[in-house]
Scaffold this motif. Structure first.
Motif, PDB file in Angstrom:
ATOM      1  N   THR A  55      39.149 -28.844 -15.667  1.00 53.42           N
ATOM      2  CA  THR A  55      38.406 -27.580 -15.700  1.00 53.42           C
ATOM      3  C   THR A  55      37.445 -27.485 -14.532  1.00 53.42           C
ATOM      4  OG1 THR A  55      38.555 -27.486 -18.112  1.00 53.42           O
ATOM      5  CG2 THR A  55      36.859 -26.151 -17.064  1.00 53.42           C
ATOM      6  N   LEU A  56      36.680 -28.541 -14.296  1.00 46.69           N
ATOM      7  CA  LEU A  56      35.694 -28.519 -13.216  1.00 46.69           C
ATOM      8  C   LEU A  56      36.354 -28.538 -11.844  1.00 46.69           C
ATOM      9  CD1 LEU A  56      33.634 -28.823 -15.452  1.00 46.69           C
ATOM     10  CD2 LEU A  56      32.441 -30.510 -14.065  1.00 46.69           C
ATOM     11  N   ARG A  57      37.546 -29.113 -11.750  1.00 44.41           N
ATOM     12  CA  ARG A  57      38.262 -29.099 -10.470  1.00 44.41           C
ATOM     13  C   ARG A  57      38.529 -27.659 -10.039  1.00 44.41           C
ATOM     14  NH1 ARG A  57      43.185 -31.096 -11.887  1.00 44.41           N
ATOM     15  NH2 ARG A  57      42.281 -33.196 -11.907  1.00 44.41           N
ATOM     16  N   THR A  58      38.999 -26.841 -10.973  1.00 42.37           N
ATOM     17  CA  THR A  58      39.275 -25.435 -10.660  1.00 42.37           C
ATOM     18  C   THR A  58      37.994 -24.684 -10.322  1.00 42.37           C
ATOM     19  OG1 THR A  58      41.169 -25.472 -12.161  1.00 42.37           O
ATOM     20  CG2 THR A  58      40.290 -23.316 -11.565  1.00 42.37           C
ATOM     21  N   LEU A  59      36.930 -24.950 -11.080  1.00 41.00           N
ATOM     22  CA  LEU A  59      35.667 -24.254 -10.844  1.00 41.00           C
ATOM     23  C   LEU A  59      35.066 -24.645  -9.501  1.00 41.00           C
ATOM     24  CD1 LEU A  59      34.119 -24.566 -14.407  1.00 41.00           C
ATOM     25  CD2 LEU A  59      35.202 -22.557 -13.384  1.00 41.00           C
ATOM     26  N   ARG A  60      35.150 -25.929  -9.154  1.00 36.90           N
ATOM     27  CA  ARG A  60      34.602 -26.351  -7.869  1.00 36.90           C
ATOM     28  C   ARG A  60      35.362 -25.708  -6.716  1.00 36.90           C
ATOM     29  NH1 ARG A  60      34.338 -32.376  -5.079  1.00 36.90           N
ATOM     30  NH2 ARG A  60      32.690 -31.873  -3.602  1.00 36.90           N
ATOM     31  N   ALA A  61      36.685 -25.584  -6.853  1.00 39.65           N
ATOM     32  CA  ALA A  61      37.462 -24.924  -5.806  1.00 39.65           C
ATOM     33  C   ALA A  61      37.047 -23.461  -5.664  1.00 39.65           C
ATOM     34  CB  ALA A  61      38.959 -25.023  -6.126  1.00 39.65           C
ATOM     35  N   GLY A  62      36.799 -22.788  -6.799  1.00 45.68           N
ATOM     36  CA  GLY A  62      36.344 -21.397  -6.733  1.00 45.68           C
ATOM     37  C   GLY A  62      34.984 -21.271  -6.073  1.00 45.68           C
ATOM     38  N   LEU A  63      34.068 -22.188  -6.370  1.00 38.28           N
ATOM     39  CA  LEU A  63      32.754 -22.186  -5.715  1.00 38.28           C
ATOM     40  C   LEU A  63      32.885 -22.425  -4.217  1.00 38.28           C
ATOM     41  CD1 LEU A  63      30.767 -24.223  -8.391  1.00 38.28           C
ATOM     42  CD2 LEU A  63      30.292 -21.855  -7.741  1.00 38.28           C
ATOM     43  N   ARG A  90      48.024 -26.810  -4.534  1.00 36.26           N
ATOM     44  CA  ARG A  90      48.952 -25.940  -3.800  1.00 36.26           C
ATOM     45  C   ARG A  90      49.511 -24.821  -4.663  1.00 36.26           C
ATOM     46  NH1 ARG A  90      49.736 -30.906  -1.329  1.00 36.26           N
ATOM     47  NH2 ARG A  90      49.792 -30.845   0.969  1.00 36.26           N
ATOM     48  N   LYS A  91      49.812 -25.119  -5.929  1.00 39.45           N
ATOM     49  CA  LYS A  91      50.472 -24.119  -6.760  1.00 39.45           C
ATOM     50  C   LYS A  91      49.563 -22.930  -7.068  1.00 39.45           C
ATOM     51  CE  LYS A  91      49.233 -26.453 -11.092  1.00 39.45           C
ATOM     52  NZ  LYS A  91      49.749 -27.067 -12.337  1.00 39.45           N
ATOM     53  N   GLY A  92      48.255 -23.089  -6.897  1.00 40.71           N
ATOM     54  CA  GLY A  92      47.347 -21.991  -7.200  1.00 40.71           C
ATOM     55  C   GLY A  92      46.841 -21.245  -5.983  1.00 40.71           C
ATOM     56  N   LEU A  93      47.357 -21.573  -4.803  1.00 42.10           N
ATOM     57  CA  LEU A  93      46.862 -20.963  -3.565  1.00 42.10           C
ATOM     58  C   LEU A  93      47.652 -19.711  -3.198  1.00 42.10           C
ATOM     59  CD1 LEU A  93      46.194 -24.026  -1.224  1.00 42.10           C
ATOM     60  CD2 LEU A  93      44.506 -22.529  -2.283  1.00 42.10           C
ATOM     61  N   SER A 139      43.342 -16.747  -2.054  1.00 40.87           N
ATOM     62  CA  SER A 139      43.240 -16.843  -3.508  1.00 40.87           C
ATOM     63  C   SER A 139      43.345 -18.296  -3.929  1.00 40.87           C
ATOM     64  CB  SER A 139      44.345 -16.030  -4.197  1.00 40.87           C
ATOM     65  OG  SER A 139      44.271 -14.667  -3.828  1.00 40.87           O
ATOM     66  N   VAL A 140      42.480 -18.686  -4.851  1.00 45.07           N
ATOM     67  CA  VAL A 140      42.537 -20.015  -5.457  1.00 45.07           C
ATOM     68  C   VAL A 140      42.535 -19.799  -6.963  1.00 45.07           C
ATOM     69  CG1 VAL A 140      41.429 -22.257  -5.701  1.00 45.07           C
ATOM     70  CG2 VAL A 140      41.265 -21.033  -3.530  1.00 45.07           C
ATOM     71  N   GLY A 141      43.697 -19.910  -7.572  1.00 46.34           N
ATOM     72  CA  GLY A 141      43.795 -19.612  -8.993  1.00 46.34           C
ATOM     73  C   GLY A 141      43.380 -18.171  -9.256  1.00 46.34           C
ATOM     74  N   ARG A 142      42.391 -17.975 -10.116  1.00 50.12           N
ATOM     75  CA  ARG A 142      41.950 -16.615 -10.467  1.00 50.12           C
ATOM     76  C   ARG A 142      40.855 -16.100  -9.557  1.00 50.12           C
ATOM     77  NH1 ARG A 142      38.747 -18.160 -16.085  1.00 50.12           N
ATOM     78  NH2 ARG A 142      38.232 -20.283 -15.485  1.00 50.12           N
ATOM     79  N   ALA A 181      50.484 -22.338   7.007  1.00 50.43           N
ATOM     80  CA  ALA A 181      49.276 -22.838   6.343  1.00 50.43           C
ATOM     81  C   ALA A 181      49.657 -24.047   5.500  1.00 50.43           C
ATOM     82  CB  ALA A 181      48.634 -21.761   5.473  1.00 50.43           C
ATOM     83  N   GLY A 182      48.681 -24.904   5.262  1.00 50.98           N
ATOM     84  CA  GLY A 182      48.919 -26.081   4.438  1.00 50.98           C
ATOM     85  C   GLY A 182      47.616 -26.617   3.886  1.00 50.98           C
TER      86      GLY A 182
END
Length: 400
Positions: free
Chosen positions: A221-229, A341-344, A356-359, A378-379
């Motif tokens: 959960t925090l991995r996704t949130l940190r990426a959004g931040l 990668r799957k959420g980019l 975009s990173v997830g939502r 891109a990569g």
């Protein structure tokens, strides 16, 4: 001045930890303000009723302010109604009275941003701790000023204001009415307010602190949130793991729960090797009052954000690397720790790029050099999105 924005998944205890962080700062001798939009929870945690008109003294060096979004909405709406009085009269509209106004969805967000901007500019505090909404909402809230400013620039370009003296002539030539000056005046006020809010958010002394329980999905959960931040350039200064049970219990049930928490804690430390992960013990009850908050954060866990970067402008984390000589490309690096990668997603639209990173999504204007290039690939590598640009022969400057 430091600003610590405390957030995390819902139910993780962020209000309690925000209050404990503010108290820890006051105990170190700082003048501290705790900002919150909630009514009952902070009052129960602090053991003191909070006012919405002025900061309430809680302990030596510590004040707390409960933001009233309804009051803020009514003030703004009545001011708008007064400014637009002439137009409303022409339309035959009946003005609304203050006692019949209730805030609309989204009012809380703007009230919180307004209060953050006002306290940041006041110079009254060494530290402001903000009890933020749940993390996904916080990310969208912190992105709001830049997004609205972009909308204003697109809909009401500032350079068109220079032609306001010619509007009557232009209206006759075009055969259509030109935008009223009041519209541009309102846009100018909004732009000024939003720019001030964004300066407070972008200040090098502003950071985000994530509060979480030690559950089985905490790291993911925090991995996704940190990426959004990170997508919006927000600095995470630490993770606080709340309600940890003691280890070594003779009770099999408690021992199993504690073991599960320790497994989750290990996963969190592996997920965030570059930032502090603090532990907060479970008291066996919800902390209430200053005395119980006092013992909640000890040692490094009482960090109040003064461990952050030196004063001065924070550099743009999106950097351009010139690899024209070696590879014939320019590379725009976007730090995205925690992204997968799957959420980019990546889309170019004219002189802008949408990442975009997830939502979560961010739109950035391309640096001038990259506007004369095409996106060639891109990569994701080592926590950074690397966007490759190849110069467009028709747009790239020709060498003699």
């Amino acid at each position: 001045m430091r600003t610590v924005l405390v957030t995390g998944p819902g139910g993780a205890g962020r209000t309690t930890l925000a209050a404990a962080t503010a108290l820890a700062g006051a105990r170190r001798g700082a003048q501290v303000l705790l900002l919150t939009t909630q009514s009952s929870a902070p009052e129960a945690v602090l053991g003191t009723p909070l006012g919405a008109d002025a900061p309430t003294p809680i302990a030596p060096g510590l004040h707390a302010l409960r933001i009233d979004p309804g009051d803020r909405f009514r003030q703004e709406f009545l001011a708008f109604q007064e400014r637009a009085g002439a137009a409303l009269d022409l339309l035959g509209a009946s003005p609304l009275d203050e006692d019949e106004l209730t805030e609309l969805p989204g009012s809380e967000d703007f009230a919180l941003l307004h209060a953050l901007r006002a306290e940041h500019a006041s110079g009254d505090w060494d530290l402001v701790v903000v009890d933020m909404p749940p993390a996904a909402e916080t990310i969208r809230l912190l992105a709001l000023p830049a997004q609205v400013r972009r909308y204003l620039r697109r809909l009401l370009p500032p350079e068109r204001q220079a032609a306001r003296a010619l509007r009557p002539v232009l209206a006759q030539l075009a055969g259509v009415p030109m935008p009223a000056q009041k519209l541009y005046d309102a846009a100018g006020r909004w732009e000024s307010e939003l720019a001030a809010v964004q300066r407070a958010i972008d200040d090098p002394g502003t950071s985000v602190r994530l509060v979480t329980d030690a559950g089985p999905v905490a790291a993911a959960t925090l991995r996704t949130l940190r990426a959004g931040l990170a997508l919006h350039g927000r600095r995470t200064d630490g993770v606080v793991v709340n309600r940890l049970l003691p280890t070594g219990s003779a009770d099999p049930f408690l021992a199993a729960l504690s073991g599960s928490q320790q497994t989750a804690l290990k996963a969190l430390r592996e997920e965030f090797p570059d930032i502090p992960v603090h532990e907060v013990a479970h008291l066996g009850r919800d902390p209430q009052g200053i005395d119980e908050l006092d013992g909640l954060l000890d040692g490094p866990a009482a960090g109040t954000g003064d461990e952050g970067p030196d004063d001065g402008p924070r550099p743009d984390p999106w950097t351009v690397e010139d690899r024209l000589a070696a590879d014939g490309i320019l590379v725009w690096r976007v730090p995205l720790p925690g992204a997968e990668r799957k959420g980019l997603g990546l889309v170019r639209r004219g002189d802008e790029i949408v990442v975009s990173v997830g939502r979560f999504r961010r739109i950035r204007t391309l640096p001038s050099a990259l506007r004369r290039c095409t996106v060639s690939g891109a990569g994701l590598r080592d926590g950074s999105l690397e966007i490759r640009f190849t110069p467009d022969p028709d747009l790239w400057p020709k060498s003699d």
